[in-house]
Write an enzyme that holds these catalytic residues in place. Structure first.
Site, mmCIF file in Angstrom:
data_model
loop_
_atom_site.group_PDB
_atom_site.id
_atom_site.type_symbol
_atom_site.label_atom_id
_atom_site.label_comp_id
_atom_site.label_asym_id
_atom_site.label_seq_id
_atom_site.Cartn_x
_atom_site.Cartn_y
_atom_site.Cartn_z
ATOM 1 C CB THR A 172 7.086 4.783 -0.885
ATOM 2 O OG1 THR A 172 6.921 5.507 -3.062
ATOM 3 C CG2 THR A 172 6.254 5.302 -0.269
ATOM 4 C CB VAL A 184 2.641 16.095 -5.257
ATOM 5 C CG1 VAL A 184 2.375 16.416 -4.341
ATOM 6 C CG2 VAL A 184 3.874 17.823 -5.202
ATOM 7 N N GLY A 185 2.940 13.325 -5.812
ATOM 8 C CA GLY A 185 2.068 11.659 -5.845
ATOM 9 C C GLY A 185 1.035 11.883 -4.295
ATOM 10 C CG ASP A 186 0.441 7.945 -3.267
ATOM 11 O OD1 ASP A 186 1.045 8.355 -3.871
ATOM 12 O OD2 ASP A 186 0.557 7.568 -2.710
ATOM 13 C CB THR A 195 4.123 2.093 -1.836
ATOM 14 O OG1 THR A 195 4.746 2.046 -2.413
ATOM 15 C CG2 THR A 195 3.762 0.481 -0.829
ATOM 16 N N GLY A 253 0.468 6.428 -7.744
ATOM 17 C CA GLY A 253 0.667 7.912 -6.600
ATOM 18 C C GLY A 253 -0.350 8.389 -7.608
HETATM 19 N N1 ASP Z 1 3.176 6.170 -4.366
HETATM 20 C C1 ASP Z 1 4.308 6.876 -5.085
HETATM 21 C C2 ASP Z 1 4.485 7.791 -5.404
HETATM 22 O O1 ASP Z 1 3.407 7.785 -6.861
HETATM 23 C C3 ASP Z 1 5.510 5.894 -5.536
HETATM 24 C C4 ASP Z 1 5.199 4.619 -4.710
HETATM 25 O O2 ASP Z 1 4.822 4.564 -3.935
HETATM 26 O O3 ASP Z 1 6.291 3.852 -4.821
HETATM 27 O O4 ASP Z 1 5.025 8.623 -5.547
#
Ligand code: ASP
Length: 309
Positions: A167, A196-198, A218, A221
């Site tokens: 990310t 959908v993530g964080d 990052t 999530g």
């Molecule tokens: N936080 C991101 C997610 O979970 C992934 C990442 O940070 O690489 O979608």
């Protein structure tokens, strides 16, 4: 101490052969954000510019270079937040857009909502005249290879998701002392369609408040959301902790409480900053007082003049 921009290229594991590209990518992004701040531009302009650069760089898991869902599609999430007004905008599970961070900014500026998802986000993009790009233009050979590898019956995509992320994000303080954050991602490798993530969730993938500071996160999530990582860091700063101490405290809490690894870039309104992570690596770069700082491994911190190539 003002102004400053700090960027990250994702918490996780960067294979050796990709380390140079990652470092070069975050340094270029920090430089472009800093150029905006130096010419009097806003922190919002700086973080959107830096993240756009990283989305356009195929080395990172955002925009071009995003990971694929189990069905082989690219679905991206992004957020921006303005510390002066607490206005924010986000998109989730959006497809065929080269720069989701710019679409997130349009959600903030042109709608009365804070997040648009999937089909609705694409409809809004069309209405705003944001061009749709073929999905193929967002898929790199590397992301297709990792997707195929993780479809194999003996593969462990969950382990891979924990280990390799990418990310991108940025935080900045401008000469007026306004803070902003931006974060953009393709999400987790071989995630389910619609996951959908964080990243687009306010307080998780990012938060910005002139009264405390700004954070872009990052990492895993699902774990970040359990501890609302960005807001947790700012809570500790409100209690008097420095950006570095607040970031470390919150990352340690996330690790012990939910066994999640993550990375963050953090600023306070005075221009103090930190780039911290519990993952094995996180490419990061910061630009302040004509100095470029960067690193990838734990404890690594290189410094050079911003004019040095
Ligand atoms: N936080 C991101 C997610 O979970 C992934 C990442 O940070 O690489 O979608």
């Amino acid at each position: 101490m003002l102004p400053v921009v700090v960027v990250h290229g994702g918490a996780g594991f960067v294979p050796k052969e990709r380390a140079m590209q990652s470092k070069a990518g975050v340094c270029a992004a920090a430089r472009s954000g800093y150029a905006i701040l130096q010419s009097g531009g806003s922190s919002m302009d700086a973080v959107v510019e830096a993240v756009t650069k990283l989305e356009n760089n195929p080395s990172f898991n955002a925009g071009c270079g995003s990971v694929l869902t189990t069905s082989g599609n690219v679905e991206m999430d992004a957020i921006v937040m303005d510390g002066k007004t607490l206005a924010s905008g986000a998109v989730s599970a959006v497809r065929n857009i080269a720069n989701p961070v710019q679409l997130a900014r349009l959600v903030m500026e042109k709608t009365t909502h804070t997040c648009l998802t999937a089909h609705g986000a694409n409809q809004f993009a069309r209405a705003m005249g944001v061009p749709e790009v073929p999905q193929e233009s967002l898929i790199t050979e590397y992301s297709r290879m990792r997707w195929e590898k993780n479809l194999a019956p003996d593969a462990n995509p969950v382990e891979c998701q924990m280990g390799k992320m990418g990310t991108v994000g940025a935080v900045a303080v401008d000469i007026e002392g306004n803070v902003a954050c931006a974060t953009s991602t393709g999400g987790l490798l071989n995630k389910m369609e619609g996951r959908v993530g964080d990243t687009p969730c306010i307080g998780c993938g990012g938060f910005a408040d002139n009264q405390a500071g700004a954070v872009s996160t990052t990492g895993h999530g699902e774990a970040i959301m359990k501890v609302t990582l960005a807001r947790l860091i700012l809570f500790h700063m409100e209690q008097g902790q420095s950006p570095e101490a607040a970031s470390d405290l919150s990352l340690a809490y996330m690790k012990s409480r939910v066994q999640g690894l993550a990375g963050v870039v953090t600023v306070d309104p005075q221009g103090q900053w930190a780039a911290r992570f519990t993952s094995s690596q996180m490419a990061w770069a910061a630009a302040q007082k004509d100095c470029l700082h960067y690193g990838l491994y734990t404890g690594e911190h290189f410094t050079q003049s911003i004019d040095e190539p």
